[in-house]
Design a protein around this motif. Structure first.
Motif, PDB file in Angstrom:
ATOM      1  N   VAL A  80       0.710  -0.664  -0.028  1.00 19.36           N
ATOM      2  CA  VAL A  80      -0.178  -0.092  -0.073  1.00 19.36           C
ATOM      3  C   VAL A  80       1.135   1.205   0.273  1.00 19.36           C
ATOM      4  O   VAL A  80       0.706   2.547  -0.560  1.00 19.36           O
ATOM      5  CB  VAL A  80      -1.279   0.019   1.265  1.00 19.36           C
ATOM      6  N   THR A  81       2.004   0.810   0.609  1.00 16.22           N
ATOM      7  CA  THR A  81       3.157   2.402   0.914  1.00 16.22           C
ATOM      8  C   THR A  81       3.275   2.389  -0.376  1.00 16.22           C
ATOM      9  O   THR A  81       3.072   3.633  -1.182  1.00 16.22           O
ATOM     10  CB  THR A  81       3.946   2.693   1.880  1.00 16.22           C
ATOM     11  N   GLU A  82       3.688   1.399  -1.088  1.00 15.99           N
ATOM     12  CA  GLU A  82       4.842   1.623  -2.492  1.00 15.99           C
ATOM     13  C   GLU A  82       4.054   1.900  -3.258  1.00 15.99           C
ATOM     14  O   GLU A  82       3.957   2.932  -4.542  1.00 15.99           O
ATOM     15  CB  GLU A  82       5.220   0.285  -2.768  1.00 15.99           C
ATOM     16  N   LEU A  83       2.378   1.326  -3.701  1.00 13.90           N
ATOM     17  CA  LEU A  83       1.320   2.307  -4.835  1.00 13.90           C
ATOM     18  C   LEU A  83       0.848   3.650  -3.872  1.00 13.90           C
ATOM     19  O   LEU A  83       0.932   3.857  -5.362  1.00 13.90           O
ATOM     20  CB  LEU A  83       0.344   0.866  -4.657  1.00 13.90           C
ATOM     21  N   ALA A  84       1.470   3.942  -3.111  1.00 11.68           N
ATOM     22  CA  ALA A  84       0.905   5.211  -2.809  1.00 11.68           C
ATOM     23  C   ALA A  84       2.098   6.642  -3.229  1.00 11.68           C
ATOM     24  O   ALA A  84       1.205   7.515  -3.626  1.00 11.68           O
ATOM     25  CB  ALA A  84       0.728   5.551  -1.865  1.00 11.68           C
ATOM     26  N   ARG A 143      -0.198   6.478  -7.168  1.00  8.46           N
ATOM     27  CA  ARG A 143      -1.164   6.172  -7.672  1.00  8.46           C
ATOM     28  C   ARG A 143      -1.491   7.655  -6.228  1.00  8.46           C
ATOM     29  O   ARG A 143      -1.379   7.210  -5.439  1.00  8.46           O
ATOM     30  CB  ARG A 143      -1.924   5.031  -7.466  1.00  8.46           C
ATOM     31  N   SER A 144      -3.377   8.014  -7.062  1.00  3.71           N
ATOM     32  CA  SER A 144      -3.561   8.888  -5.500  1.00  3.71           C
ATOM     33  C   SER A 144      -4.383   7.651  -5.375  1.00  3.71           C
ATOM     34  O   SER A 144      -4.738   6.661  -5.351  1.00  3.71           O
ATOM     35  CB  SER A 144      -5.232   9.257  -6.489  1.00  3.71           C
ATOM     36  N   SER A 156      -7.658   7.153  -4.406  1.00  2.00           N
ATOM     37  CA  SER A 156      -8.473   6.667  -4.343  1.00  2.00           C
ATOM     38  C   SER A 156      -8.250   5.330  -4.760  1.00  2.00           C
ATOM     39  O   SER A 156      -9.502   4.373  -5.118  1.00  2.00           O
ATOM     40  CB  SER A 156      -9.655   7.028  -5.958  1.00  2.00           C
ATOM     41  N   VAL A 157      -7.580   5.255  -5.229  1.00  2.00           N
ATOM     42  CA  VAL A 157      -6.915   3.618  -6.708  1.00  2.00           C
ATOM     43  C   VAL A 157      -6.177   2.911  -5.319  1.00  2.00           C
ATOM     44  O   VAL A 157      -6.880   2.112  -6.211  1.00  2.00           O
ATOM     45  CB  VAL A 157      -5.793   5.000  -7.338  1.00  2.00           C
ATOM     46  N   VAL A 158      -5.219   3.484  -4.852  1.00  2.00           N
ATOM     47  CA  VAL A 158      -4.987   2.639  -3.856  1.00  2.00           C
ATOM     48  C   VAL A 158      -5.825   2.290  -2.870  1.00  2.00           C
ATOM     49  O   VAL A 158      -5.846   1.143  -2.556  1.00  2.00           O
ATOM     50  CB  VAL A 158      -3.845   3.619  -2.669  1.00  2.00           C
ATOM     51  N   ILE A 159      -6.576   2.544  -2.391  1.00  2.00           N
ATOM     52  CA  ILE A 159      -8.133   2.548  -1.137  1.00  2.00           C
ATOM     53  C   ILE A 159      -9.226   1.008  -2.294  1.00  2.00           C
ATOM     54  O   ILE A 159      -9.164   0.617  -1.435  1.00  2.00           O
ATOM     55  CB  ILE A 159      -8.595   3.448  -0.752  1.00  2.00           C
ATOM     56  N   ARG A 160      -8.771   1.639  -3.388  1.00  2.00           N
ATOM     57  CA  ARG A 160      -9.940   0.644  -4.120  1.00  2.00           C
ATOM     58  C   ARG A 160      -8.866  -0.522  -4.296  1.00  2.00           C
ATOM     59  O   ARG A 160      -9.985  -1.356  -3.739  1.00  2.00           O
ATOM     60  CB  ARG A 160      -9.841   1.294  -5.866  1.00  2.00           C
ATOM     61  N   ALA A 161      -7.959  -0.523  -4.820  1.00  2.00           N
ATOM     62  CA  ALA A 161      -7.142  -1.525  -5.360  1.00  2.00           C
ATOM     63  C   ALA A 161      -6.840  -2.984  -3.722  1.00  2.00           C
ATOM     64  O   ALA A 161      -7.312  -3.720  -3.177  1.00  2.00           O
ATOM     65  CB  ALA A 161      -5.730  -1.807  -5.481  1.00  2.00           C
ATOM     66  N   LEU A 198      -5.595  -2.527   8.431  1.00  2.00           N
ATOM     67  CA  LEU A 198      -4.360  -1.550   8.097  1.00  2.00           C
ATOM     68  C   LEU A 198      -4.096   0.258   8.844  1.00  2.00           C
ATOM     69  O   LEU A 198      -5.222   0.534   9.084  1.00  2.00           O
ATOM     70  CB  LEU A 198      -3.520  -0.763   7.245  1.00  2.00           C
ATOM     71  N   ARG A 199      -2.663   0.436   9.515  1.00  2.00           N
ATOM     72  CA  ARG A 199      -2.390   1.682   9.958  1.00  2.00           C
ATOM     73  C   ARG A 199      -2.508   2.769   9.519  1.00  2.00           C
ATOM     74  O   ARG A 199      -2.625   3.763   9.661  1.00  2.00           O
ATOM     75  CB  ARG A 199      -1.889   1.076  11.588  1.00  2.00           C
ATOM     76  N   ASN A 200      -1.731   2.349   8.169  1.00  2.00           N
ATOM     77  CA  ASN A 200      -1.436   3.112   6.968  1.00  2.00           C
ATOM     78  C   ASN A 200      -1.658   3.565   5.834  1.00  2.00           C
ATOM     79  O   ASN A 200      -1.012   2.776   5.305  1.00  2.00           O
ATOM     80  CB  ASN A 200      -0.046   3.320   7.847  1.00  2.00           C
ATOM     81  N   LEU A 201      -2.832   3.844   6.534  1.00  2.00           N
ATOM     82  CA  LEU A 201      -4.000   4.309   5.164  1.00  2.00           C
ATOM     83  C   LEU A 201      -3.175   5.784   4.004  1.00  2.00           C
ATOM     84  O   LEU A 201      -3.354   6.440   4.647  1.00  2.00           O
ATOM     85  CB  LEU A 201      -5.191   3.860   4.970  1.00  2.00           C
ATOM     86  N   PRO A 202      -3.276   5.689   3.068  1.00  2.00           N
ATOM     87  CA  PRO A 202      -3.049   7.708   2.051  1.00  2.00           C
ATOM     88  C   PRO A 202      -4.635   8.291   2.593  1.00  2.00           C
ATOM     89  O   PRO A 202      -5.942   7.227   2.198  1.00  2.00           O
ATOM     90  CB  PRO A 202      -3.126   6.705   0.750  1.00  2.00           C
TER      91      PRO A 202
END
Length: 383
Positions: free
Chosen positions: A117-121, A124-125, A127-132, A157-161
């Motif tokens: 998730v951290t790498e994808l963020a 990517r925006s 919204s895209v990260v949270i959807r994935a 998970l504790r750290n989300l964009p």
């Protein structure tokens, strides 16, 4: 209950636990370094079998990709609308499958998901990260339901964009809306969007038979959504039909677009094909906005969807209560309406106070006799 037997390896003595699964087939687990560790595992298996919480380790050897096809199939239309299903499918193929498709369920750790998730963020925006992440978590939720794993490493998970703050909403005044409609290629559509609060897909899906000209109502029964350059017609967003009134002043315009059309003809456009919402600067709506701005420079840049916000603003300013606005807009609940337009209702509080003051100050027994109130405060306040 089971048995524990030692065996020797190049790295020293190890212990194997043999036990029967709930289906009475025998299995084992080896590699325990101490007998106490093996005993604890056997005890946990015994308790899990007794309470019905036993998870067969062999079922967790399946890959995420093997389950994803079933999960996606469970989301296909008509379960989800095409506009909701396609982003999930795209998120799976573009972001989730390359990283997790070949991984066994039992091998996934929460720390790995967090790192992904951290790498994808970084690229990517939010919204895209949270959807994935939601797609991966959904597949693993299904694995829990199938009793393949006991916990979901993609949940909690504790750290989300974080998504960016609420977008600035655009609200037109009555005068600005009229100017925009007058210079538009589709003035009736602009007025309907600006005063009735219909979504673009709801307005462009209206047919002549959906108009009750006696009661001045639009019966919203269909929604036309553009998905990958193709129009998909379905139910409104909340799956609930609703009846939306229009002002008497719009009657001549509505009558004119209904004229010479069959009941099944579309109300707007050529009557046969749904109008598509174009977002480029050459679209009829963008051209109308530029024309309107030349007449009134205070008119901001806006999209057709902003006319829905305008309708909400004008309704609230006219004194409509939350429930009425909710029904007009087709929100799932009044709470959603309050959350979406909280800024408008906060501004309306000043108007409420002013109206209460006017009501209290009228009549032969005004409660706002300040001098009398101050006198009472001094005379009785000490008791």
């Amino acid at each position: 209950m089971g048995s524990i037997t030692p065996y020797d390896t190049a790295n020293g003595r190890r212990y194997r636990v043999r036990y029967r699964k709930p289906d009475h087939t025998q299995t084992d687990k080896r590699g325990f370094t101490t007998k106490r560790e093996a005993e604890r595992f056997l005890a946990s298996v015994t308790i899990a079998k007794a309470t019905g919480d036993y998870i067969d380790p062999s079922l967790s050897r399946v890959t995420v990709g093997a389950l994803a096809a079933t999960w996606l199939a469970s989301k296909r239309p008509p379960v989800l609308k095409p506009s909701s299903y396609l982003p999930l499918k795209t998120a799976w193929h573009v972001h989730v499958e390359p990283r997790w498709g070949q991984r066994e369920l039992r091998s996934i750790l929460p720390s790995e998901v967090q790192a992904w998730v951290t790498e994808l963020a970084t690229t990517r925006s939010p919204s895209v990260v949270i959807r994935a992440l939601g797609v991966l978590a959904g597949v693993l939720d299904m694995a829990i339901d199938d009793r393949r794993i006991s916990r979901n490493p993609a949940r909690g998970l504790r750290n989300l964009p974080r998504r960016s703050g609420r977008k600035r909403r655009v609200y037109l005044t009555h005068k600005q809306l009229l100017i925009l409609a007058r210079v538009s290629a589709h003035p009736t559509l602009v007025m309907v969007l600006g005063y009735c609060g219909l979504r673009w897909g709801e307005a462009t899906a209206l047919r002549v038979r959906h108009v009750n000209r006696v009661r001045r109502r639009f019966n919203v029964e269909e929604n036309a959504v553009l998905v990958r350059w193709q129009i998909h017609v379905g139910t409104p967003k909340t799956h609930e039909r609703r009846s939306v009134p229009y002002m008497a002043a719009l009657t001549p315009l509505v009558d004119a677009v209904c004229e010479d059309k069959e009941p099944d003809d579309l109300l707007f456009g050529n009557g046969k094909t749904h109008m598509k919402r174009e977002n480029d600067d050459k679209s009829w709506f963008a051209v109308a906005v530029r024309r309107a701005q030349k007449i009134d420079p205070t008119i901001p840049r806006l999209t057709p969807h902003d006319l829905r916000h305008t309708a909400a603003s004008l309704a609230i300013s006219a004194g409509a209560n939350v429930k009425a606005v909710q029904k007009m807009l087709g929100h799932a609940s009044a709470a959603m309406t309050l959350d979406t337009y909280s800024d408008l209702f906060e501004d309306d509080l000043d108007a409420v106070a002013a109206q209460m003051e006017t009501a209290a100050a009228t009549g032969p027994h005004s409660v706002l006799d300040v001098s009398a109130l101050l006198d009472a405060e001094q005379r009785f306040g000490r008791f």
